[in-house]
Design an enzyme around this catalytic site. Structure first.
Site, PDB file in Angstrom:
ATOM      1  N   SER A   1       0.788  -1.243   0.000  1.00 10.91           N
ATOM      2  CA  SER A   1       0.000   0.000   0.000  1.00 10.91           C
ATOM      3  C   SER A   1       0.815   1.286   0.000  1.00 10.91           C
ATOM      4  CB  SER A   1      -0.951   0.020   1.198  1.00 10.91           C
ATOM      5  OG  SER A   1      -2.110  -0.699   0.904  1.00 10.91           O
TER       6      SER A   1
ATOM      7  N   SER B   1      -6.410   2.855   4.401  1.00  8.61           N
ATOM      8  CA  SER B   1      -5.777   2.169   3.262  1.00  8.61           C
ATOM      9  C   SER B   1      -6.830   1.434   2.451  1.00  8.61           C
ATOM     10  CB  SER B   1      -4.694   1.203   3.757  1.00  8.61           C
ATOM     11  OG  SER B   1      -3.731   0.970   2.781  1.00  8.61           O
TER      12      SER B   1
ATOM     13  N   LYS C   1       0.104   3.592  -2.742  1.00  9.95           N
ATOM     14  CA  LYS C   1      -0.990   4.572  -2.692  1.00  9.95           C
ATOM     15  C   LYS C   1      -0.468   6.008  -2.614  1.00  9.95           C
ATOM     16  CE  LYS C   1      -4.733   1.768  -0.680  1.00  9.95           C
ATOM     17  NZ  LYS C   1      -4.166   0.432  -0.502  1.00  9.95           N
TER      18      LYS C   1
END
Length: 446
Positions: free
Chosen positions: A102, A160, A105
């Site tokens: 993640s 997330s 991101k």
């Protein structure tokens, strides 16, 4: 003692003594075997930012009075950099292309966040959520419900949420378009180790990044005021389901960044102000953090620690931050964070000096995965080639992270002038953070 008893003792000793003596050796052999099974980094990696950064192993040049690096480091790759000057203070396999989870991101936000107004509302459809990976971390978005762009970004940064990423991708023209945009943005930032397949960081073949690239991406994102605010928000109210004839309820979401909020066994790190964590089966734990102490702002990225220590990715990040603040001004930089291609101006304008990108010494092959091991096979990056202060306050009364905007500064990096509006987070109210909060749910998000 009778002869029979003496004989029995002698037999017992003869049987047990070899076992006692052999046990430590067997244990040591097991530890050695486990270490030998760890995949090794490529012998040659990218030299973006300096030749030393492309070498396997630890790169550091300690000067007089500089502390040694922490011993308790098990990550396959890590980097410590000065967020403002771009100098890399130390690194370990900085350009090793690994699955990012993640932390990718950050690139998604750096790419898409400037395109969508915060106040824009969107009615979620079933198609918007299509393709969200099994086992993804979710913020809890429901179809046929309306959310603001602001709400969706809270879902991305705090929980997330892959569902929030997919909805924002739909608003950006769809997942394929968003992936194309992210790869183009990575190229613009000179994050050339990075190749995006899934915008949320969910494990996918050929999807890779590196500690160096994630640090470049974080540095870029933190120059955006909204990015900084979201990254520094510890908790927020998120819209629940709208039921006919009733006021829409909300529920609290909490940031999964343990160095920001704290958790059982992890204290909030004083001066922390983001950025992003992640965890998948393929990537292991990954984290990029930014913190300030004594007027110095550092960025640290840690990828896939092998330690069994609980919250190892956060604890190793904290150790590297502590080391970086203590070592600042006492080490020769081993490289630099290069500027985005669009930030360059004609050579000869501005002033400043580079950061000694060719410096550094290797200290071994390092530990960790290989491109053919636990990380996806490397893909190509999209193109070929290698003032005011804002506060994000916890609405429930508690954590407040101070963010500061410095004036424009001119740097000469990689032989070209790099004009940066420095907006780095300064000292927050880490001492005011509550430590008695409930533990966070694990971030299982890819």
């Amino acid at each position: 003692m009778s002869a029979s008893k003496k004989t029995a003792w002698a037999v017992a000793a003869a049987v047990l003594l070899p076992l006692v003596i052999a046990a430590p050796a067997a244990h040591a052999d097991e530890g050695k075997d486990a270490k030998d099974k760890q995949p090794k980094p490529p012998a040659n990696m990218s030299a973006v930012g300096g030749a030393a950064l492309g070498r396997p192993g630890t790169q550091v040049q300690l000067g007089a009075g500089a502390p040694v690096l922490p011993k308790e480091l098990s990550a396959r790759s890590w980097i410590v950099a000065d967020a403002e000057s771009g100098q890399v203070l130390a690194s370990h396999n900085a350009h090793w292309r690994l699955a990012p989870a993640s932390t990718l991101k950050m690139l998604f936000a750096d790419t898409v966040l400037p395109k969508l107004p915060k106040t824009q509302n969107h009615l979620v459809t079933n198609q918007d959520l299509a393709g969200t990976g099994s086992g993804s971390s979710l913020v809890g978005i429901k179809e046929k419900q309306t959310y603001s762009v602001h709400d969706l970004w809270l879902g991305v940064f705090l929980r997330s949420g892959n569902d929030a990423v997919h909805v924002l991708s739909a608003m950006n023209g769809g997942v394929p378009q968003t992936v194309k945009d992210m790869n183009a943005r990575a190229a613009e930032l000179q994050a050339l180790d990075t190749y995006v397949v899934s915008p949320d960081g969910y494990d996918a073949p050929r999807q890779v990044s590196s500690a160096y690239d994630l640090t470049l991406i974080a540095r870029s994102g933190m120059q955006n005021a909204d990015f900084r605010e979201y990254a520094a928000t510890p908790r927020a109210a998120f819209p629940g389901e709208q039921k006919p004839g009733k006021k829409r309820e909300t529920f609290e979401i909490q940031n999964t960044n343990r160095l920001l909020t704290g958790d059982l066994g992890v204290a909030p790190y004083q001066g922390i102000a983001g950025v992003k964590n992640g965890n998948t089966t393929h990537a292991g734990s990954t984290f990029t953090g930014v913190a300030e102490r004594g007027g110095k702002v550092l960025l640290v990225t840690v990828m896939n620690p092998s330690s069994k220590e609980q919250h190892a990715v956060y604890k190793e990040t904290a150790r590297l931050l502590d080391w970086g603040f203590a070592a600042a001004g006492k080490v020769t930089p081993v490289g630099e964070l290069v500027p985005p291609t669009s930030a360059r101006t004609d050579a000869g304008t501005g002033s400043g000096t580079g950061s000694g990108a060719s410096a550094g010494t290797g200290s071994g092959a390092g530990t960790g995965g290989s491109d053919g091991g636990s990380a996806p096979a490397p893909g190509k990056n999209a193109p070929d080639g290698s003032a005011a202060s804002a506060a994000s306050e916890e609405k429930s009364g508690g954590i407040g992270i101070a963010l500061s905007v410095a004036g424009g500064a001119l740097f000469l990096l990689a032989g070209a002038a790099f004009l940066v509006n420095r907006r780095w987070p300064l000292a927050g109210s880490g001492s005011r953070r509550r430590r008695s909060q409930a533990p966070l749910d694990p971030d299982v998000n890819p």
